[in-house]
Design a protein around this motif. Structure first.
Motif, PDB file in Angstrom:
ATOM      1  N   ASN A  21     -31.160  78.809 -40.456  1.00 49.83           N
ATOM      2  CA  ASN A  21     -29.797  78.784 -39.912  1.00 49.83           C
ATOM      3  C   ASN A  21     -29.277  80.169 -39.529  1.00 49.83           C
ATOM      4  OD1 ASN A  21     -27.991  76.813 -39.083  1.00 49.83           O
ATOM      5  ND2 ASN A  21     -26.619  77.169 -40.805  1.00 49.83           N
ATOM      6  N   ARG A  22     -30.124  81.164 -39.522  1.00 51.90           N
ATOM      7  CA  ARG A  22     -29.679  82.528 -39.242  1.00 51.90           C
ATOM      8  C   ARG A  22     -29.195  82.694 -37.808  1.00 51.90           C
ATOM      9  NH1 ARG A  22     -33.455  88.018 -39.735  1.00 51.90           N
ATOM     10  NH2 ARG A  22     -31.734  89.529 -39.763  1.00 51.90           N
ATOM     11  N   LEU A  23     -29.807  81.986 -36.877  1.00 52.30           N
ATOM     12  CA  LEU A  23     -29.505  82.191 -35.457  1.00 52.30           C
ATOM     13  C   LEU A  23     -28.615  81.091 -34.877  1.00 52.30           C
ATOM     14  CD1 LEU A  23     -32.982  83.431 -34.196  1.00 52.30           C
ATOM     15  CD2 LEU A  23     -31.072  84.759 -35.121  1.00 52.30           C
ATOM     16  N   ARG A  24     -27.865  80.405 -35.732  1.00 58.45           N
ATOM     17  CA  ARG A  24     -27.051  79.287 -35.277  1.00 58.45           C
ATOM     18  C   ARG A  24     -26.033  79.688 -34.221  1.00 58.45           C
ATOM     19  NH1 ARG A  24     -25.785  81.204 -40.090  1.00 58.45           N
ATOM     20  NH2 ARG A  24     -23.641  81.588 -40.750  1.00 58.45           N
ATOM     21  N   ARG A  25     -25.433  80.865 -34.352  1.00 56.33           N
ATOM     22  CA  ARG A  25     -24.402  81.271 -33.393  1.00 56.33           C
ATOM     23  C   ARG A  25     -25.016  81.517 -32.016  1.00 56.33           C
ATOM     24  NH1 ARG A  25     -20.175  81.730 -36.682  1.00 56.33           N
ATOM     25  NH2 ARG A  25     -20.727  82.161 -38.847  1.00 56.33           N
ATOM     26  N   MET A  26     -26.141  82.186 -31.983  1.00 54.99           N
ATOM     27  CA  MET A  26     -26.828  82.403 -30.719  1.00 54.99           C
ATOM     28  C   MET A  26     -27.279  81.073 -30.112  1.00 54.99           C
ATOM     29  SD  MET A  26     -30.246  84.693 -29.958  1.00 54.99           S
ATOM     30  CE  MET A  26     -29.491  86.318 -29.948  1.00 54.99           C
ATOM     31  N   ASP A  27     -27.865  80.200 -30.930  1.00 56.99           N
ATOM     32  CA  ASP A  27     -28.332  78.903 -30.431  1.00 56.99           C
ATOM     33  C   ASP A  27     -27.182  78.087 -29.853  1.00 56.99           C
ATOM     34  OD1 ASP A  27     -30.791  79.647 -31.378  1.00 56.99           O
ATOM     35  OD2 ASP A  27     -30.823  78.240 -33.062  1.00 56.99           O
ATOM     36  N   ARG A  28     -26.079  78.072 -30.552  1.00 60.11           N
ATOM     37  CA  ARG A  28     -24.915  77.303 -30.100  1.00 60.11           C
ATOM     38  C   ARG A  28     -24.431  77.804 -28.741  1.00 60.11           C
ATOM     39  NH1 ARG A  28     -20.536  77.566 -34.500  1.00 60.11           N
ATOM     40  NH2 ARG A  28     -20.337  79.709 -33.754  1.00 60.11           N
ATOM     41  N   TRP A  29     -24.407  79.123 -28.587  1.00 60.67           N
ATOM     42  CA  TRP A  29     -23.973  79.712 -27.321  1.00 60.67           C
ATOM     43  C   TRP A  29     -24.955  79.387 -26.204  1.00 60.67           C
ATOM     44  CZ3 TRP A  29     -25.986  83.337 -23.928  1.00 60.67           C
ATOM     45  CH2 TRP A  29     -25.081  83.893 -23.008  1.00 60.67           C
ATOM     46  N   ILE A  30     -26.253  79.495 -26.479  1.00 59.86           N
ATOM     47  CA  ILE A  30     -27.260  79.191 -25.468  1.00 59.86           C
ATOM     48  C   ILE A  30     -27.136  77.743 -25.010  1.00 59.86           C
ATOM     49  CG2 ILE A  30     -29.732  78.895 -25.067  1.00 59.86           C
ATOM     50  CD1 ILE A  30     -30.168  81.305 -26.964  1.00 59.86           C
ATOM     51  N   LEU A  49     -39.241  84.314 -29.288  1.00 58.70           N
ATOM     52  CA  LEU A  49     -40.128  85.479 -29.357  1.00 58.70           C
ATOM     53  C   LEU A  49     -39.898  86.242 -30.654  1.00 58.70           C
ATOM     54  CD1 LEU A  49     -42.180  87.360 -28.007  1.00 58.70           C
ATOM     55  CD2 LEU A  49     -40.258  88.518 -26.892  1.00 58.70           C
ATOM     56  N   GLY A  50     -40.960  86.399 -31.440  1.00 55.99           N
ATOM     57  CA  GLY A  50     -40.854  87.128 -32.702  1.00 55.99           C
ATOM     58  C   GLY A  50     -40.090  86.344 -33.748  1.00 55.99           C
ATOM     59  N   TYR A  51     -40.501  85.086 -33.986  1.00 63.30           N
ATOM     60  CA  TYR A  51     -39.766  84.223 -34.910  1.00 63.30           C
ATOM     61  C   TYR A  51     -39.899  84.658 -36.364  1.00 63.30           C
ATOM     62  CZ  TYR A  51     -44.392  82.011 -35.245  1.00 63.30           C
ATOM     63  OH  TYR A  51     -45.740  81.779 -35.409  1.00 63.30           O
ATOM     64  N   GLY A  52     -40.894  85.480 -36.681  1.00 64.60           N
ATOM     65  CA  GLY A  52     -40.962  86.053 -38.011  1.00 64.60           C
ATOM     66  C   GLY A  52     -41.966  85.394 -38.938  1.00 64.60           C
ATOM     67  N   ALA A  53     -41.777  85.641 -40.221  1.00 66.25           N
ATOM     68  CA  ALA A  53     -42.744  85.212 -41.225  1.00 66.25           C
ATOM     69  C   ALA A  53     -42.724  83.712 -41.485  1.00 66.25           C
ATOM     70  CB  ALA A  53     -42.492  85.959 -42.527  1.00 66.25           C
ATOM     71  N   ALA A  54     -41.661  83.035 -41.068  1.00 66.21           N
ATOM     72  CA  ALA A  54     -41.546  81.591 -41.218  1.00 66.21           C
ATOM     73  C   ALA A  54     -41.015  81.005 -39.912  1.00 66.21           C
ATOM     74  CB  ALA A  54     -40.625  81.241 -42.390  1.00 66.21           C
ATOM     75  N   PRO A  55     -41.319  79.735 -39.606  1.00 68.75           N
ATOM     76  CA  PRO A  55     -41.007  79.182 -38.282  1.00 68.75           C
ATOM     77  C   PRO A  55     -39.631  78.550 -38.147  1.00 68.75           C
ATOM     78  CG  PRO A  55     -42.296  77.591 -39.503  1.00 68.75           C
ATOM     79  CD  PRO A  55     -42.151  78.804 -40.410  1.00 68.75           C
ATOM     80  N   TRP A  56     -38.735  78.788 -39.111  1.00 68.54           N
ATOM     81  CA  TRP A  56     -37.478  78.037 -39.126  1.00 68.54           C
ATOM     82  C   TRP A  56     -36.676  78.192 -37.841  1.00 68.54           C
ATOM     83  CZ3 TRP A  56     -39.767  75.937 -42.664  1.00 68.54           C
ATOM     84  CH2 TRP A  56     -40.161  76.543 -43.869  1.00 68.54           C
ATOM     85  N   THR A  57     -36.623  79.395 -37.297  1.00 70.42           N
ATOM     86  CA  THR A  57     -35.762  79.594 -36.124  1.00 70.42           C
ATOM     87  C   THR A  57     -36.276  78.822 -34.916  1.00 70.42           C
ATOM     88  OG1 THR A  57     -36.910  81.633 -35.468  1.00 70.42           O
ATOM     89  CG2 THR A  57     -35.001  81.852 -36.937  1.00 70.42           C
ATOM     90  N   ALA A  58     -37.584  78.694 -34.776  1.00 64.72           N
ATOM     91  CA  ALA A  58     -38.138  77.925 -33.664  1.00 64.72           C
ATOM     92  C   ALA A  58     -37.866  76.434 -33.842  1.00 64.72           C
ATOM     93  CB  ALA A  58     -39.640  78.185 -33.539  1.00 64.72           C
ATOM     94  N   VAL A  59     -38.034  75.944 -35.063  1.00 68.92           N
ATOM     95  CA  VAL A  59     -37.750  74.540 -35.360  1.00 68.92           C
ATOM     96  C   VAL A  59     -36.290  74.224 -35.046  1.00 68.92           C
ATOM     97  CG1 VAL A  59     -37.621  72.818 -37.196  1.00 68.92           C
ATOM     98  CG2 VAL A  59     -39.574  74.396 -37.101  1.00 68.92           C
ATOM     99  N   GLU A  60     -35.397  75.095 -35.482  1.00 69.71           N
ATOM    100  CA  GLU A  60     -33.966  74.879 -35.251  1.00 69.71           C
ATOM    101  C   GLU A  60     -33.614  74.990 -33.777  1.00 69.71           C
ATOM    102  OE1 GLU A  60     -32.608  76.693 -39.608  1.00 69.71           O
ATOM    103  OE2 GLU A  60     -32.473  77.917 -37.787  1.00 69.71           O
ATOM    104  N   LEU A  61     -34.254  75.913 -33.058  1.00 63.99           N
ATOM    105  CA  LEU A  61     -33.977  76.063 -31.635  1.00 63.99           C
ATOM    106  C   LEU A  61     -34.302  74.778 -30.883  1.00 63.99           C
ATOM    107  CD1 LEU A  61     -33.085  77.982 -29.351  1.00 63.99           C
ATOM    108  CD2 LEU A  61     -35.491  78.631 -29.103  1.00 63.99           C
TER     109      LEU A  61
END
Length: 270
Positions: A21-30, A49-61
């Motif tokens: 849920n770290r990128l929720r604000r960016m995702d909502r805007w996009i 790009l560069g989702y990190g050590a775990a895939p959560w941001t891609a799944v949420e996107l």
């Protein structure tokens, strides 16, 4: 194996810090501002790009973009092979993970590239070249489309404060400041999350410094509205900002704790 995937990824390994849920604000805007482009595209591919050590941001996107554009596909790209291997079990219809970097090792031209908390670990002098490389991979403008979108920015560890630049194939368009309003003492608190292109420019004589100074002044002047809640204070402060700064969004976005300003007004001085 294609020539593209056989080459060494472009970029450097980052810390890989991530949280759900770290990128929720960016995702909502996009989803709100770029959803129409994704719906219009014949092959709506979005890159995390560069989702990190775990895939959560891609799944949420994927989940958030599909609410606005149901045919969207998301590809998570990481430069660290072990991170890609760890993400592979999360693949499903519409979601894939690839080893790569700024070369964006996917066929075709993505409609979206999101690069959050990636360039913060690079030197300021490297930003322009990375932006140019990524913009060259975006879907081009054609007909009624403005083309793909690159969204590059920085947020805190739990996504309360976030600042990002939106770029089209033609170049930078806007800068968005987004925050959980209850966490804010004054708007200039967001300065610590400025993207790499701006964070070292928050000094007297630079436009971004003048903007944050004026935002703090508008925030102070709007103090009487705090009795109606922090959201009303934010709305009033942003409305006052529009007298001197090219704010490009509307109260519907301001209510979300956002404000978007034309890039040209905040771009660093040479």
């Amino acid at each position: 194996m294609t020539a593209r995937t056989a080459t060494r990824p472009v970029g450097a390994v980052t810390r890989g810090t991530t949280n759900p849920n770290r990128l929720r604000r960016m995702d909502r805007w996009i989803a709100a501002t770029h959803g129409a482009e994704l719906r219009r595209a014949s092959d709506p591919v979005a890159i995390d790009l560069g989702y990190g050590a775990a895939p959560w941001t891609a799944v949420e996107l994927l989940t958030r973009l599909r609410a606005a554009a149901p045919r969207t596909r998301v590809v998570g790209i990481e430069i660290e092979p072990e991170r890609v291997a760890a993400a592979r079990p999360y693949e499903r219809e519409g979601l894939a993970f690839r080893h790569g970097g700024f070369e964006i090792p996917v066929p075709g031209r993505p409609v979206l590239i999101r690069a959050a908390n990636v360039l913060r670990q690079y030197d300021e002098g490297e930003v322009a070249a990375v932006w140019e490389r990524l913009r060259a991979r975006l879907a081009p403008a054609a007909g009624g489309s403005r083309g793909g979108l690159l969204v590059e920015g920085t947020c805190d560890e739990i996504g309360r404060r976030h600042v990002w630049v939106a770029l089209g194939p033609e170049g930078p368009r806007t800068v968005t400041f987004a925050t959980r309003l209850g966490s804010l003492d004054r708007p200039s608190d967001l300065a610590e999350r400025l993207p790499k292109a701006l964070i070292h420019r928050n000094v007297p004589g630079e436009p971004v410094h003048a903007f944050l100074r004026d935002f703090d002044r508008a925030w102070a002047a709007a103090a009487p509205y705090a009795s109606y809640g922090v959201r009303q204070r934010w709305l009033r402060a942003v409305r006052d900002l529009t007298a001197d700064w090219p704010v490009t969004d509307s109260p519907a976005r301001w209510r979300q704790g956002e404000v978007t300003v034309a890039w040209g007004a905040l771009a660093p001085r040479l």
